[in-house]
Design a protein around this motif. Structure first.
Motif, PDB file in Angstrom:
ATOM      1  N   ALA A  33       0.835  -1.202   0.000  1.00  0.00           N
ATOM      2  CA  ALA A  33       0.000   0.000   0.000  1.00  0.00           C
ATOM      3  C   ALA A  33       0.868   1.250   0.000  1.00  0.00           C
ATOM      4  CB  ALA A  33      -0.914  -0.004   1.226  1.00  0.00           C
ATOM      5  N   MET A  34       1.920   1.256   0.805  1.00  0.00           N
ATOM      6  CA  MET A  34       2.816   2.412   0.864  1.00  0.00           C
ATOM      7  C   MET A  34       3.503   2.632  -0.481  1.00  0.00           C
ATOM      8  SD  MET A  34       5.902   3.142   3.574  1.00  0.00           S
ATOM      9  CE  MET A  34       7.019   4.556   3.380  1.00  0.00           C
ATOM     10  N   ASP A  35       4.020   1.557  -1.080  1.00  0.00           N
ATOM     11  CA  ASP A  35       4.683   1.666  -2.377  1.00  0.00           C
ATOM     12  C   ASP A  35       3.731   2.186  -3.450  1.00  0.00           C
ATOM     13  OD1 ASP A  35       6.911   0.668  -1.158  1.00  0.00           O
ATOM     14  OD2 ASP A  35       6.959  -1.236  -2.243  1.00  0.00           O
ATOM     15  N   THR A  36       2.533   1.619  -3.482  1.00  0.00           N
ATOM     16  CA  THR A  36       1.565   1.988  -4.516  1.00  0.00           C
ATOM     17  C   THR A  36       1.092   3.421  -4.331  1.00  0.00           C
ATOM     18  OG1 THR A  36       0.821  -0.319  -4.515  1.00  0.00           O
ATOM     19  CG2 THR A  36      -0.539   1.261  -5.698  1.00  0.00           C
ATOM     20  N   TYR A  37       0.874   3.823  -3.091  1.00  0.00           N
ATOM     21  CA  TYR A  37       0.433   5.194  -2.853  1.00  0.00           C
ATOM     22  C   TYR A  37       1.512   6.191  -3.252  1.00  0.00           C
ATOM     23  CZ  TYR A  37      -1.105   9.434  -0.540  1.00  0.00           C
ATOM     24  OH  TYR A  37      -1.478  10.735  -0.276  1.00  0.00           O
TER      25      TYR A  37
END
Length: 300
Positions: free
Chosen positions: A87-91
């Motif tokens: 989620a952090m990477d994608t955001y």
């Protein structure tokens, strides 16, 4: 003309129904999809795993990378099943601007519910005489001082992070940002992400890092990670009837160097040199607990 037989009437009814459904699919595919699916359909606004801002950014990235081929339902399912690291990477990939230290810390709080600024204000985190060379050598490139170690020691951890990201012109990859967070704050975001739904609650640096109502064991570390204590949750006691850690688990912890400390009523370990417990030891401890839960309490 003879009246239609019962079999013929049923066939005509099925044909009419099929025509109606087909028309519905052609006109309103998203409504049709929701109607024929047995799974509950969640919209982005109904999702609770991450804040709306995070969901919006992740959705934007997924649509862009899949060239708009994902349906809203598919996007929702992907986000709900994402690890916190993913989620952090994608955001972050949705961000058009450079990420400052304060913005990164805000993202960490939004996704992980970990307050890095609170850790900084508390003076918590890895206990060390100096920061690793990876941190100091980078900051030295943008700070003109004679004694970089002394200079950095007088900064808060958040300020150290700000300078480190600045030294890379705010162009670090998400994985590199997480490495920096671990080196500066002693907070391993990759490892913490793997604890989700593991049955292990983690309290560290003055706050809950990972916790759920169905956790079985608590790993509680001091502000500087010098010592660790492990004990069962009330949920574990209620479900198993045990008031302490299982004997087999106790024996495994003893092999790592833990012992039962009556003062804290928990299995306890403290670094003999007064330094923060290294990552490999934390990994061994958590891995042992995860394996034990998987082998013995996967049904709880």
């Amino acid at each position: 003309m003879k009246a239609p037989t019962k079999k013929l009437r049923i066939s005509l009814l099925k044909a009419s129904t099929l025509l109606l459904v087909t028309s519905s699919i052609l006109i309103t595919p998203t409504i049709s999809e929701a109607a024929i699916s047995k799974k509950p359909q969640l919209t982005n606004t109904e999702m609770t795993k991450y804040p709306a801002e995070i969901i919006k950014g992740i959705s934007l990235t997924l649509r862009k990378e899949k060239h708009g081929k994902l349906t809203p339902t598919e996007i929702t399912e992907q986000i709900e099943n994402m690890s916190k690291v993913a989620a952090m990477d994608t955001y972050i990939r949705s961000f058009p601007k450079d990420l400052t230290g304060s913005r990164v810390r805000e993202i960490v709080y939004q996704i992980y519910k970990i307050d890095l600024d609170a850790i900084s204000d508390l003076g918590a985190g890895t206990k060390q005489s100096v920061y690793p060379d990876q941190i100091t050598s980078s900051i030295k490139q943008i700070v003109d001082v004679d004694d970089i170690d002394s200079y950095i020691r007088n900064l808060s951890k958040s300020e150290v992070m700000d300078l480190y990201l600045e030294s890379y012109h705010y162009e670090l990859a998400p994985s590199d940002i997480r490495v920096a967070i671990n080196l500066i704050f002693g907070t391993n975001l990759d490892g913490i992400s793997s604890l989700e739904n593991s049955g292990i609650a983690l309290f560290s640096k003055g706050q809950w890092i990972n916790q759920s109502s169905e956790d079985l064991f608590v790993v509680h570390t001091s502000d500087d990670d010098v010592d660790v204590k492990i004990y069962p949750t009330d949920y574990f006691k209620k479900r198993t009837g045990l008031d302490e850690l299982p004997v087999e688990l106790q024996d495994s912890l003893k092999q790592l160097g833990y012992y039962f400390n009556e003062k804290v009523s928990a299995f306890y370990y403290a670094d003999p040199d007064g330094q923060s417990v290294p990552d490999y030891f934390k990994g061994k401890t958590l891995g042992l607990l995860i394996d034990y839960i998987s082998s013995n309490y996967s049904d709880l």
